[in-house]
Write a protein that holds these residues in place. Structure first.
Motif, PDB file in Angstrom:
ATOM      1  N   VAL A 243       0.902  -1.141  -0.109  1.00  0.00           N
ATOM      2  CA  VAL A 243       0.279  -0.004   0.119  1.00  0.00           C
ATOM      3  C   VAL A 243       1.363   1.375  -0.017  1.00  0.00           C
ATOM      4  N   LYS A 244       0.391   2.802  -1.019  1.00  0.00           N
ATOM      5  CA  LYS A 244       1.537   3.301  -1.344  1.00  0.00           C
ATOM      6  C   LYS A 244       0.716   4.984  -1.359  1.00  0.00           C
TER       7      LYS A 244
ATOM      8  N   GLY B 165      -4.421  -8.704  -5.140  1.00  0.00           N
ATOM      9  CA  GLY B 165      -3.038  -8.202  -4.997  1.00  0.00           C
ATOM     10  C   GLY B 165      -3.123  -6.426  -4.563  1.00  0.00           C
ATOM     11  N   ALA B 166      -3.756  -5.809  -4.755  1.00  0.00           N
ATOM     12  CA  ALA B 166      -4.329  -4.041  -5.173  1.00  0.00           C
ATOM     13  C   ALA B 166      -3.927  -3.860  -3.629  1.00  0.00           C
TER      14      ALA B 166
ATOM     15  N   GLY C 223      -1.598  -1.071  -4.608  1.00  0.00           N
ATOM     16  CA  GLY C 223      -1.268  -0.562  -3.768  1.00  0.00           C
ATOM     17  C   GLY C 223      -1.589   1.127  -3.711  1.00  0.00           C
ATOM     18  N   GLU C 224      -1.723   1.307  -4.615  1.00  0.00           N
ATOM     19  CA  GLU C 224      -1.271   3.325  -4.958  1.00  0.00           C
ATOM     20  C   GLU C 224      -3.398   3.501  -5.415  1.00  0.00           C
ATOM     21  N   GLN C 225      -3.163   4.967  -4.360  1.00  0.00           N
ATOM     22  CA  GLN C 225      -5.188   5.336  -4.633  1.00  0.00           C
ATOM     23  C   GLN C 225      -5.459   5.531  -5.951  1.00  0.00           C
ATOM     24  N   LEU C 226      -6.138   4.951  -6.973  1.00  0.00           N
ATOM     25  CA  LEU C 226      -6.734   5.702  -7.947  1.00  0.00           C
ATOM     26  C   LEU C 226      -7.830   6.760  -8.061  1.00  0.00           C
ATOM     27  N   TYR C 227      -8.605   6.782  -7.316  1.00  0.00           N
ATOM     28  CA  TYR C 227      -9.837   6.897  -6.970  1.00  0.00           C
ATOM     29  C   TYR C 227     -10.033   7.436  -5.508  1.00  0.00           C
ATOM     30  N   GLU C 228     -11.021   8.071  -5.464  1.00  0.00           N
ATOM     31  CA  GLU C 228     -12.184   7.913  -3.628  1.00  0.00           C
ATOM     32  C   GLU C 228     -12.778   8.794  -3.763  1.00  0.00           C
TER      33      GLU C 228
ATOM     34  N   THR D 277      -8.705   0.641 -15.597  1.00  0.00           N
ATOM     35  CA  THR D 277      -7.457   0.807 -15.768  1.00  0.00           C
ATOM     36  C   THR D 277      -7.039  -0.422 -14.222  1.00  0.00           C
ATOM     37  N   ALA D 278      -7.406  -0.356 -12.671  1.00  0.00           N
ATOM     38  CA  ALA D 278      -7.486  -0.327 -12.059  1.00  0.00           C
ATOM     39  C   ALA D 278      -7.836  -2.678 -11.828  1.00  0.00           C
ATOM     40  N   TYR D 279      -9.095  -3.071 -12.889  1.00  0.00           N
ATOM     41  CA  TYR D 279      -9.035  -3.649 -12.885  1.00  0.00           C
ATOM     42  C   TYR D 279      -8.986  -4.996 -14.580  1.00  0.00           C
TER      43      TYR D 279
END
Lengths: 254, 343
Positions: free
Chosen positions: A17-18, A37-38, A214-219, A233-235
């Protein structure tokens, strides 16, 4: 309020996680989205104080490390995947353990309030008729409900769910998530969940955090998240189109 | 409706009566059988503060009574230690003998014996202290080696490590014995296990250990129940995992260390008794721990009786009897577990 500020988790030299940051308020149901593994489970584990992280996690303005084990357990409960092994305890005994952090008794027995909370939790999860049964005689779905009853008896403000419906059939999946949703609304609690099934995430979640390696793309809002191109992108596939294709069967056979 | 977790009063009373009946049977029987009526008379006299005399009274008071009174707490202590270890590492095959703790304690005792460590007024002190320290170190070594190999601490890993460690300590014991000369006889005693020649000092030491370490375990019965859900799950409901583990491992080391220093290595008691109690009274530690005290005492009383009488007048070491029965039970438990869980 639960606040994560610049959370990073490292296993060896690899980042799981970053730099994840998010603020959660009463009544929020946050769904962690991302491929295997995200970093979904790692975030849950950090909140459960089971892994080391850098950054800051604050619950009600206080760093989570500053709570004693009991004080923290009064506020944060965890429901994990169903275990393979089960204790040789009865349903009531397992649910009673949820009162551990509240109980001041040295030896056996529960106080009146504890007993009441345990029986309530057993009733809410529909386990009254199984109360005295040993855990290993129950089906997977019933056992998982017993563990949910334990978390309810723990009477927390935050509930962490790490793939709790894996290996459950559709009926138990829905009844489990429904019970959690009712709890969240009544108690105005915070739920943070890792759920594989995006349709379930859409049904129950209110907010989403999309993770890629591990990186936050969207919240933000869950409905917006599911139609945001970042989820593709995430999936690593066109999510909306894929889901519509998979479920098209049900539309055409009306 | 109240939720009760411990043994009911009725069960306590039944178990206490069972212990007393076993005690009477075991002090009456032996290479010389003493009639029950005579036994009752002598014990009654003793309780009234009289000094009974005669051959029966001599055998009973000076030979059998100190012996059975040490057998009972040793049985209770080993069973409690087994139950607690099985609880904390969630493994029904954990026991002083399978984890190498007993052989570690024996090594400590042997080192103390061969170096001649003892205190003037309390001859067993040296072996006791060494046995406790060595059993604690053995536990830590075996558990951390197992953890390093296999984070899940599965049955196979722990038992393999325990067996390897036992062989390692046994080789050390043999080595020390080879150089021990005239002390050889007393050292051989530790490696087989026997409670012949126990005295009331030993009884006192055993009882104090049993009360202190037993209470420490009973105070952690709820934590042990929590551990049966898994270590992470215990933490999630608020258990201070490290503190609990430390208290339990130290208590277990005391129980095994003192038992071994008084009775030598008596294997498998901590495996058979908790397993039986779990079947009879369930897995809740509020029930399991007290029932282990009673059943452990009864079990070892009869094992000792078999050791004394089976090929009388020759006496078998009690460790030989328990290992014989224990090894068979081990295979049965292991087989049943594999059939059920596949672990």
């Amino acid at each position: 309020m639960l606040e994560l500020k610049n959370i990073s988790i490292q296993y060896g030299s690899k980042y799981a996680v970053k730099d994840v940051s998010i603020k959660l308020y009463s009544g929020d149901w946050l769904v962690l989205l991302g491929a295997n593994g995200a970093g979904k489970s790692s975030i849950i584990n950090a909140l459960a104080r089971a892994v080391k992280y850098t950054g800051e996690i604050k619950l009600e303005g206080k760093k989570i490390e500053q709570y004693s084990p009991r004080e923290y357990a009064k506020r944060v409960g965890v429901l994990s995947q169903l275990h393979e092994k089960d204790p040789s305890l009865s349903v009531t005994e397992v649910v009673s353990l949820g009162r551990y952090s509240h109980s001041k008794r040295l030896f056996s027995g529960l106080s009146k309030i504890d007993t009441q909370k345990v029986q309530q939790a057993i009733a809410v999860t529909g386990l009254t008729e199984y109360a005295e049964r040993p855990m290993h005689t129950l089906s997977g779905g019933e056992r998982q409900r017993a563990y949910l009853a334990q978390v309810f008896a723990q009477d927390t403000e935050v509930l962490l769910l790490d793939e709790p419906v894996n290996s459950l059939d559709m009926k138990y999946t829905l009844s489990l998530l429904d019970a959690i949703d009712i709890w969240r609304k009544e108690k105005q609690g915070i739920v943070i969940s890792a759920l594989h099934d995006l349709s379930l995430a859409a049904c129950f979640g209110s907010r989403a955090l999309i993770l890629l390696k591990g990186e936050q793309l969207y919240e933000g809002d869950i409905k917006e998240a599911l139609y945001n191109p970042k989820i593709d992108t995430a999936y690593d596939l066109p999510v909306v189109k894929t889901m519509q294709d998979i479920y098209s069967f049900w539309d055409t056979n009306k | 409706m109240d939720i009760k977790e411990g043994l009911s009063l009725k069960k306590h009373i039944i178990l206490i009566i069972a212990v007393l009946i076993s005690l009477f049977i075991c002090i009456s029987l032996g290479s010389v059988s003493i009639p029950i009526k005579e036994t009752i008379n002598i014990i009654w006299g003793l309780l009234l503060g009289k000094e009974p005399y005669g051959m029966y009274a001599d055998i009973l008071i000076h030979v059998r009574l100190p012996r059975v009174l040490s057998v009972m707490p040793v049985g209770a202590a080993l069973s409690l230690a087994g139950a607690a270890m099985q609880g904390i590492i969630r493994n029904p095959l954990a026991d002083g003998s399978t984890l190498g703790t007993s052989s570690g304690a024996a090594l400590g005792a042997v080192i103390a014996l061969s170096l001649g460590v003892w205190l003037p007024s309390f001859p067993v002190a040296g072996t006791v202290v060494f046995a406790i320290v060595f059993s604690f170190i053995s536990l830590i070594i075996v558990l951390s080696l197992s953890y390093a190999v296999d984070k899940l601490l599965s049955n196979n890993t722990i038992i393999l490590m325990g067996v390897i460690f036992s062989m390692f300590t046994s080789s050390f014991i043999s080595l020390i014995m080879a150089f021990s000369g005239e002390r050889l006889r007393s050292i051989t005693f530790w490696t087989m296990g026997s409670l012949a020649g126990s005295n009331f000092n030993n009884v006192l030491l055993l009882l104090i250990t049993l009360i202190i370490a037993g209470s420490a375990l009973m105070l952690n019965a709820r934590e042990l129940n929590a551990f049966s859900l898994g270590e992470d799950e215990a933490m999630h409901i608020g258990v201070d995992v490290k503190k609990t583990k430390l208290i339990i491992l130290v208590s277990v080391s005391f129980l095994i260390g003192v038992s071994v220093s008084v009775g030598g290595s008596i294997g498998f008691v901590g495996l058979i008794v908790p397993h039986t109690c779990r079947l009879l009274f369930g897995g809740n530690h509020f029930k399991l721990l007290p029932s282990c005290v009673y059943v452990g005492a009864i079990f070892l009383l009869f094992m000792d009786l078999i050791a004394r009488t089976l090929v009388s007048p020759v006496e078998l070491p009690i460790g030989v009897v328990t290992s014989f029965i224990g090894a068979i039970s081990f295979v049965i438990i292991y087989y049943r577990r594999r059939k059920h869980a596949g672990t």
